[in-house]
Write an enzyme that holds these catalytic residues in place. Structure first.
Site, PDB file in Angstrom:
ATOM      1  N   ARG A  34      44.953 -19.541  17.718  1.00 16.75           N
ATOM      2  CA  ARG A  34      45.434 -18.337  16.956  1.00 16.75           C
ATOM      3  C   ARG A  34      46.068 -17.483  17.862  1.00 16.75           C
ATOM      4  O   ARG A  34      47.083 -16.620  17.462  1.00 16.75           O
ATOM      5  CB  ARG A  34      44.037 -17.404  16.565  1.00 16.75           C
ATOM      6  N   GLY A 376      38.095 -17.331   5.483  1.00 19.17           N
ATOM      7  CA  GLY A 376      37.924 -16.555   4.351  1.00 19.17           C
ATOM      8  C   GLY A 376      39.396 -16.371   3.870  1.00 19.17           C
ATOM      9  O   GLY A 376      39.456 -16.377   2.437  1.00 19.17           O
TER      10      GLY A 376
HETATM   11  C1  3PG Z   1      38.097 -14.998  10.729  1.00 19.95           C
HETATM   12  O1  3PG Z   1      37.565 -15.478  11.718  1.00 19.95           O
HETATM   13  O2  3PG Z   1      38.084 -15.526   9.381  1.00 19.95           O
HETATM   14  C2  3PG Z   1      39.110 -13.808  10.728  1.00 19.95           C
HETATM   15  O3  3PG Z   1      39.190 -13.265  11.727  1.00 19.95           O
HETATM   16  C3  3PG Z   1      38.177 -12.770   9.907  1.00 19.95           C
HETATM   17  O4  3PG Z   1      37.015 -12.294  10.671  1.00 19.95           O
HETATM   18  P1  3PG Z   1      35.913 -11.654   9.652  1.00 19.95           P
HETATM   19  O5  3PG Z   1      35.019 -12.658   8.823  1.00 19.95           O
HETATM   20  O6  3PG Z   1      34.672 -11.034  10.651  1.00 19.95           O
HETATM   21  O7  3PG Z   1      36.575 -10.479   8.996  1.00 19.95           O
END
Ligand code: 3PG
Length: 395
Positions: A34, A376
């Site tokens: 990332r 997500g």
């Molecule tokens: C992830 O790793 O999917 C993103 O950085 C979002 O993190 P979160 O699900 O803690 O909001």
């Protein structure tokens, strides 16, 4: 969509909201994918004489300063990759951060501390988020959205700051939207979705809309257990929340009505505990012993999944097939990755965990059509949901 190419950045203070939520083992970064993914945007801004302020979250510290989630190791790694000094004041909107931002030269870079150390970042109260967003926006002139992985979150740095500043998308976000857009229109069929991973509660809800879009859905990882349980099988001591079994049963019925095939593992690798040294064995998915937990899909399932992938026109994969970090439980994930690389389909690997898994297993990002930095976020995007971070940019 407006991009950084449309912004006059020379000499200006530019806040870049990245998603540098990388996996850590203590303070060791186990996959820096990332960080690397946001380098093209940062390099372009720095080369054009911008003064860059990078901000991101890391983990879920719950609105409190918890130094296990400090961005210090991420700032250090970013400095190494950019081969530049990264100023890390250890602060977000306090005097140390504002002083560092004020003092930065053209081509300079400051990284703020973890945004989620401030409870307003993730607050559902618009006023609280707005107040924090005002303080984030105060010392900068422009905003660049480059944290695709967090754009499905209506958080202060993702949604409220771009409403206050002239804003544009970074190259990472531009590339994500272009690639994932191919999964929302004119999809080359058969469209195969592979789902796995451990965040079952987060992802179970997407299956309903994927049943409508996909032709076949392959389910491995911990995601398989509610479905196996819904078919009446015992899953031993595998990860399972019983409340999810009825939901899975509903999806099996919905898929049968829609003519979408949900393909579950027929065999599973099990052990008494989640440890590389524990004795492992392969058992039929309907015969998991009571004292054993499923840690990977078995070889018969891996072959079936690979065969389905090789016949696909489009593949979207989110979630490892097992505990790939343990050598005896990595084969299912490796087989799926291998099949994607050998397929003529347009292939998308979605999610921080899945991207990290393929890299840890030795597959380069270039072996896939697109490796999304969003877990997500990519799932919500391909379902056609409006992401708050993208909506704010269009405002
Ligand atoms: C992830 O790793 O999917 C993103 O950085 C979002 O993190 P979160 O699900 O803690 O909001």
């Amino acid at each position: 969509m407006k991009t950084i190419d449309d912004l006059a950045v020379a000499g200006r203070r530019v806040m870049v909201r990245a998603d540098l939520n990388v996996p850590l083992d203590g303070d060791r970064i186990t996959d820096d994918g990332r960080i690397r993914a946001t380098l093209p945007t940062l390099t372009a801004l720095l080369d054009r004489g911008a003064r860059v302020v990078v901000c991101t979250h890391l983990g879920r510290p719950g609105g409190k300063q918890d130094l296990r989630y400090s961005l210090a190791p991420v700032a250090a790694r970013l400095g190494e990759l950019l081969d530049r000094e990264v100023e890390f004041p250890g602060d977000i909107v306090g005097p140390a951060a504002h002083a560092a931002i004020a003092a930065m030269p053209r081509g300079g870079l400051v990284m703020l501390e973890n945004l989620r150390f401030n409870e307003s970042e993730t607050s559902t109260d618009d006023m609280s988020r707005g107040y924090f967003a005002d303080r984030l926006a105060a010392p900068v002139d422009l905003y660049v959205a480059d944290g695709f992985g967090a754009m499905h979150r209506k958080h202060a740095s993702v949604y409220d700051v771009p409403l206050r500043l002239q804003s544009a998308a970074g190259y990472l976000v531009q590339a994500e939207v272009a690639a994932l857009g191919r999964l929302t229109a004119d999809i080359r069929r058969p469209y195969v979705v592979v789902l796995g991973g451990a965040k079952v509660a987060d992802k179970l809800g997407v299956i309903g809309s994927l049943i409508t879009a996909a032709d076949e859905i392959l389910i491995g990882g911990a995601m398989a257990f509610p479905f196996l349980a819904a078919q009446g099988h015992k899953v031993g001591s595998s990860m399972l929340e019983t409340s999810q079994v009825d939901v899975a049963a509903g999806y099996l019925e919905q898929a049968a009505r829609a003519g979408t095939e949900i393909i579950l593992p027929s065999d599973v690798v099990v052990a008494a505990e989640r440890a590389a040294g524990a004795p492992h064995q392969v058992v039929a998915a309907d015969a998991i012993p009571a004292d054993q937990m499923g840690l990977d899909i078995g070889p018969e399932s891996a072959a079936l999944f690979a065969d389905t992938i090789l016949r696909a026109g489009t593949v979207f994969w989110n979630g490892p097939m097992g505990v790939y970090e343990l050598a005896p439980d990595a084969d299912g994930t490796r087989a799926v990755a291998q099949a994607l690389t050998g397929s003529r389909a347009f292939t998308v690997v979605g999610g921080g965990d899945t991207g990290a898994a393929v890299r840890v297993l030795g597959f380069p990002d270039s072996a896939f059509g697109h490796v999304s930095t969003g877990g997500g976020a990519s799932l919500e995007f391909i379902q056609g949901k409006a992401l708050p971070g993208l909506a704010a940019l269009a405002w």
